[in-house]
Design a protein around this motif. Structure first.
Motif, PDB file in Angstrom:
ATOM      1  N   VAL A  79     -30.805 -17.892  30.167  1.00  0.00           N
ATOM      2  CA  VAL A  79     -29.978 -16.691  29.997  1.00  0.00           C
ATOM      3  C   VAL A  79     -29.678 -16.063  31.350  1.00  0.00           C
ATOM      4  CG1 VAL A  79     -29.938 -14.342  29.072  1.00  0.00           C
ATOM      5  CG2 VAL A  79     -30.767 -16.233  27.653  1.00  0.00           C
ATOM      6  N   LEU A  80     -30.681 -15.980  32.224  1.00  0.00           N
ATOM      7  CA  LEU A  80     -30.476 -15.385  33.545  1.00  0.00           C
ATOM      8  C   LEU A  80     -29.451 -16.170  34.350  1.00  0.00           C
ATOM      9  CD1 LEU A  80     -31.193 -13.333  35.719  1.00  0.00           C
ATOM     10  CD2 LEU A  80     -33.120 -14.802  36.388  1.00  0.00           C
ATOM     11  N   PHE A  81     -29.575 -17.488  34.350  1.00  0.00           N
ATOM     12  CA  PHE A  81     -28.651 -18.319  35.127  1.00  0.00           C
ATOM     13  C   PHE A  81     -27.226 -18.184  34.589  1.00  0.00           C
ATOM     14  CE2 PHE A  81     -26.522 -22.431  35.930  1.00  0.00           C
ATOM     15  CZ  PHE A  81     -26.569 -22.433  37.316  1.00  0.00           C
ATOM     16  N   PHE A  82     -27.081 -18.276  33.275  1.00  0.00           N
ATOM     17  CA  PHE A  82     -25.742 -18.176  32.687  1.00  0.00           C
ATOM     18  C   PHE A  82     -25.132 -16.804  32.936  1.00  0.00           C
ATOM     19  CE2 PHE A  82     -22.991 -16.908  29.162  1.00  0.00           C
ATOM     20  CZ  PHE A  82     -22.005 -17.881  29.256  1.00  0.00           C
ATOM     21  N   ALA A  83     -25.917 -15.745  32.712  1.00  0.00           N
ATOM     22  CA  ALA A  83     -25.399 -14.386  32.891  1.00  0.00           C
ATOM     23  C   ALA A  83     -25.018 -14.124  34.345  1.00  0.00           C
ATOM     24  CB  ALA A  83     -26.435 -13.374  32.424  1.00  0.00           C
ATOM     25  N   MET A  84     -25.809 -14.653  35.272  1.00  0.00           N
ATOM     26  CA  MET A  84     -25.525 -14.461  36.689  1.00  0.00           C
ATOM     27  C   MET A  84     -24.219 -15.147  37.088  1.00  0.00           C
ATOM     28  SD  MET A  84     -28.090 -15.233  39.878  1.00  0.00           S
ATOM     29  CE  MET A  84     -28.402 -16.892  39.260  1.00  0.00           C
ATOM     30  N   ILE A  85     -24.042 -16.397  36.651  1.00  0.00           N
ATOM     31  CA  ILE A  85     -22.818 -17.136  36.973  1.00  0.00           C
ATOM     32  C   ILE A  85     -21.604 -16.483  36.323  1.00  0.00           C
ATOM     33  CG2 ILE A  85     -21.615 -19.340  36.723  1.00  0.00           C
ATOM     34  CD1 ILE A  85     -23.863 -19.375  38.775  1.00  0.00           C
ATOM     35  N   LEU A  86     -21.739 -16.098  35.041  1.00  0.00           N
ATOM     36  CA  LEU A  86     -20.623 -15.476  34.334  1.00  0.00           C
ATOM     37  C   LEU A  86     -20.242 -14.146  34.971  1.00  0.00           C
ATOM     38  CD1 LEU A  86     -18.628 -15.455  31.993  1.00  0.00           C
ATOM     39  CD2 LEU A  86     -20.423 -14.424  30.572  1.00  0.00           C
ATOM     40  N   THR A  87     -21.240 -13.363  35.376  1.00  0.00           N
ATOM     41  CA  THR A  87     -20.967 -12.079  36.007  1.00  0.00           C
ATOM     42  C   THR A  87     -20.172 -12.261  37.294  1.00  0.00           C
ATOM     43  OG1 THR A  87     -22.975 -11.095  35.068  1.00  0.00           O
ATOM     44  CG2 THR A  87     -22.015  -9.995  36.984  1.00  0.00           C
TER      45      THR A  87
ATOM     46  N   LEU B  73     -16.534 -13.174  36.457  1.00  0.00           N
ATOM     47  CA  LEU B  73     -15.771 -12.030  35.971  1.00  0.00           C
ATOM     48  C   LEU B  73     -15.487 -11.036  37.095  1.00  0.00           C
ATOM     49  CD1 LEU B  73     -17.473 -11.501  32.495  1.00  0.00           C
ATOM     50  CD2 LEU B  73     -15.180 -12.401  32.956  1.00  0.00           C
ATOM     51  N   ARG B  74     -16.431 -10.909  38.011  1.00  0.00           N
ATOM     52  CA  ARG B  74     -16.162 -10.058  39.178  1.00  0.00           C
ATOM     53  C   ARG B  74     -14.964 -10.595  39.957  1.00  0.00           C
ATOM     54  NH1 ARG B  74     -22.443  -9.679  41.112  1.00  0.00           N
ATOM     55  NH2 ARG B  74     -23.046  -7.769  40.019  1.00  0.00           N
ATOM     56  N   ARG B  75     -14.953 -11.890  40.170  1.00  0.00           N
ATOM     57  CA  ARG B  75     -13.833 -12.503  40.899  1.00  0.00           C
ATOM     58  C   ARG B  75     -12.521 -12.277  40.158  1.00  0.00           C
ATOM     59  NH1 ARG B  75     -16.212 -18.536  42.436  1.00  0.00           N
ATOM     60  NH2 ARG B  75     -18.075 -17.839  43.568  1.00  0.00           N
ATOM     61  N   ALA B  76     -12.563 -12.411  38.833  1.00  0.00           N
ATOM     62  CA  ALA B  76     -11.348 -12.239  38.039  1.00  0.00           C
ATOM     63  C   ALA B  76     -10.797 -10.825  38.161  1.00  0.00           C
ATOM     64  CB  ALA B  76     -11.627 -12.568  36.576  1.00  0.00           C
ATOM     65  N   HIS B  77     -11.692  -9.847  38.410  1.00  0.00           N
ATOM     66  CA  HIS B  77     -11.267  -8.462  38.564  1.00  0.00           C
ATOM     67  C   HIS B  77     -11.100  -8.073  40.035  1.00  0.00           C
ATOM     68  CE1 HIS B  77     -11.527  -6.937  34.392  1.00  0.00           C
ATOM     69  NE2 HIS B  77     -12.457  -7.864  34.247  1.00  0.00           N
ATOM     70  N   GLY B  78     -11.191  -9.063  40.927  1.00  0.00           N
ATOM     71  CA  GLY B  78     -10.998  -8.789  42.348  1.00  0.00           C
ATOM     72  C   GLY B  78     -12.148  -8.074  43.014  1.00  0.00           C
TER      73      GLY B  78
ATOM     74  N   TRP C 265     -25.613  -5.594  34.215  1.00  0.00           N
ATOM     75  CA  TRP C 265     -24.362  -6.359  34.317  1.00  0.00           C
ATOM     76  C   TRP C 265     -23.414  -6.032  33.165  1.00  0.00           C
ATOM     77  CZ3 TRP C 265     -27.512 -11.395  35.451  1.00  0.00           C
ATOM     78  CH2 TRP C 265     -27.905 -11.389  36.803  1.00  0.00           C
ATOM     79  N   TYR C 266     -23.953  -5.802  31.978  1.00  0.00           N
ATOM     80  CA  TYR C 266     -23.090  -5.440  30.851  1.00  0.00           C
ATOM     81  C   TYR C 266     -22.396  -4.105  31.133  1.00  0.00           C
ATOM     82  CZ  TYR C 266     -21.560  -4.142  26.168  1.00  0.00           C
ATOM     83  OH  TYR C 266     -20.803  -3.753  25.090  1.00  0.00           O
ATOM     84  N   GLY C 267     -23.150  -3.160  31.651  1.00  0.00           N
ATOM     85  CA  GLY C 267     -22.546  -1.887  32.019  1.00  0.00           C
ATOM     86  C   GLY C 267     -21.477  -2.044  33.078  1.00  0.00           C
ATOM     87  N   GLU C 268     -21.727  -2.923  34.032  1.00  0.00           N
ATOM     88  CA  GLU C 268     -20.733  -3.193  35.083  1.00  0.00           C
ATOM     89  C   GLU C 268     -19.471  -3.804  34.482  1.00  0.00           C
ATOM     90  OE1 GLU C 268     -20.254  -6.011  39.063  1.00  0.00           O
ATOM     91  OE2 GLU C 268     -22.250  -5.606  38.252  1.00  0.00           O
ATOM     92  N   MET C 269     -19.622  -4.726  33.538  1.00  0.00           N
ATOM     93  CA  MET C 269     -18.456  -5.357  32.914  1.00  0.00           C
ATOM     94  C   MET C 269     -17.658  -4.350  32.085  1.00  0.00           C
ATOM     95  SD  MET C 269     -18.430  -8.353  34.111  1.00  0.00           S
ATOM     96  CE  MET C 269     -19.291  -7.756  35.585  1.00  0.00           C
ATOM     97  N   ARG C 270     -18.355  -3.410  31.434  1.00  0.00           N
ATOM     98  CA  ARG C 270     -17.657  -2.374  30.683  1.00  0.00           C
ATOM     99  C   ARG C 270     -16.819  -1.500  31.621  1.00  0.00           C
ATOM    100  NH1 ARG C 270     -19.010  -0.819  25.520  1.00  0.00           N
ATOM    101  NH2 ARG C 270     -18.640   1.361  26.082  1.00  0.00           N
ATOM    102  N   THR C 271     -17.376  -1.188  32.773  1.00  0.00           N
ATOM    103  CA  THR C 271     -16.641  -0.400  33.755  1.00  0.00           C
ATOM    104  C   THR C 271     -15.428  -1.143  34.260  1.00  0.00           C
ATOM    105  OG1 THR C 271     -18.684   0.720  34.467  1.00  0.00           O
ATOM    106  CG2 THR C 271     -16.808   0.774  35.986  1.00  0.00           C
TER     107      THR C 271
ATOM    108  N   ALA D   8      -9.578  -1.863  34.246  1.00  0.00           N
ATOM    109  CA  ALA D   8      -8.439  -2.775  34.096  1.00  0.00           C
ATOM    110  C   ALA D   8      -7.425  -2.233  33.102  1.00  0.00           C
ATOM    111  CB  ALA D   8      -8.928  -4.149  33.638  1.00  0.00           C
ATOM    112  N   ASP D   9      -7.902  -1.396  32.150  1.00  0.00           N
ATOM    113  CA  ASP D   9      -7.002  -0.842  31.135  1.00  0.00           C
ATOM    114  C   ASP D   9      -6.247   0.397  31.608  1.00  0.00           C
ATOM    115  OD1 ASP D   9      -7.757  -2.802  29.380  1.00  0.00           O
ATOM    116  OD2 ASP D   9      -9.361  -1.603  28.461  1.00  0.00           O
TER     117      ASP D   9
END
Length: 255
Positions: free
Chosen positions: A164-172, A175-180, A242-248, A253-254
């Motif tokens: 879970v840690l490895f997947f969440a870290m890579i996905l985060t 997604l950061r890159r996708a949002h610049g 990280w979930y809180g960061e993704m919500r922000t 983005a909206d």
């Protein structure tokens, strides 16, 4: 493994010269990098990258050597009885594999030969070792009967927390890159010593070194359980952050 250095033909040059060029070509370590990975493994990887450069190996070949060393250690963890021989052999293989895991990226940046394919291969090898290492330990515990069955819960928790840690870290990071948003490794600044030391129990390098205690199985089980518990707690805390960061990022983005 994304290369940023100017590509140049691989040639014979003094080892010290290669080391110097490697140091100049490297990206900054992530602010959250644990102490062993940041201060020990990167240095070991640099020396191995210099050797690989002189041997005219490609980054993907170094990744292959990393996988060979790591999965040899994983296999020995399952098939050998706990003792001094197993402790030394498993630790040596895992430490070498981890150092080579750092060397492939350093070599790619030195030669400007980093690629998406190389990064993919590197991450897939990492994903496999994260699962197979605790599974091999679990198999060895049952095959040789050196631990009470209740201890099986520890490597099982390790499989879940590590994956879970490895997947969440890579996905985060993706997604950061996708949002610049720049990755933590690109945000500059030195990693605080306190932070590096606090996350040491989650460091894969420290996990590798812990297998030296297989010479004294009871001591190993206690230390291993502590490392796994710390990893699980860190995973839970990081997931919330990280979930809180993704919500922000989503809200921004909206706008």
């Amino acid at each position: 493994m994304t290369g940023t250095a100017t590509s140049r033909p691989v040639g014979r040059e003094p080892y010290r010269v290669t080391l110097g060029r490697l140091q100049a070509a490297q990206k900054q370590a992530a602010r959250s990098a644990p102490a062993y990975s940041r201060f020990v493994n990167r240095r070991l990887g640099r020396h191995l990258a210099a050797w690989a450069y002189g041997a005219r190996l490609t980054p993907d070949q170094v990744t292959g050597l990393s996988a060979l060393a790591t999965f040899t250690g994983v296999a020995l963890l399952a098939v050998l009885q706990p003792g001094v021989v197993q402790a030394l052999a498993v630790t040596a293989c895992l430490v070498l594999g981890y150092a080579l895991d750092s060397a492939d990226g350093q070599l790619a940046r030195l030669t400007g030969t980093g690629s998406s394919a190389g990064e993919w291969l590197d991450h897939v090898v990492d994903a496999v070792k994260i699962v197979t290492l605790p599974v091999a330990l679990l198999v060895g515990m049952h095959l040789h009967g050196w631990a009470d069955p209740a201890w099986s819960a520890v490597p099982l928790l390790h499989v879940v927390a590590g994956s879970v840690l490895f997947f969440a870290m890579i996905l985060t990071e993706q997604l950061r890159r996708a949002h610049g948003v720049r990755s933590t490794a690109a945000q500059g600044g030195r990693a605080p010593w306190l932070r590096s030391l606090l996350v040491v129990p989650t460091d894969y390098g420290v996990l590798c070194l812990s297998f030296l205690l297989l010479a004294v199985p009871d001591a190993f089980l206690v230390v291993y359980a502590v490392l796994v518990a710390c990893t699980a707690l860190f995973t839970a805390a990081a997931a919330v952050k990280w979930y809180g960061e993704m919500r922000t990022l989503s809200r921004n983005a909206d706008v």
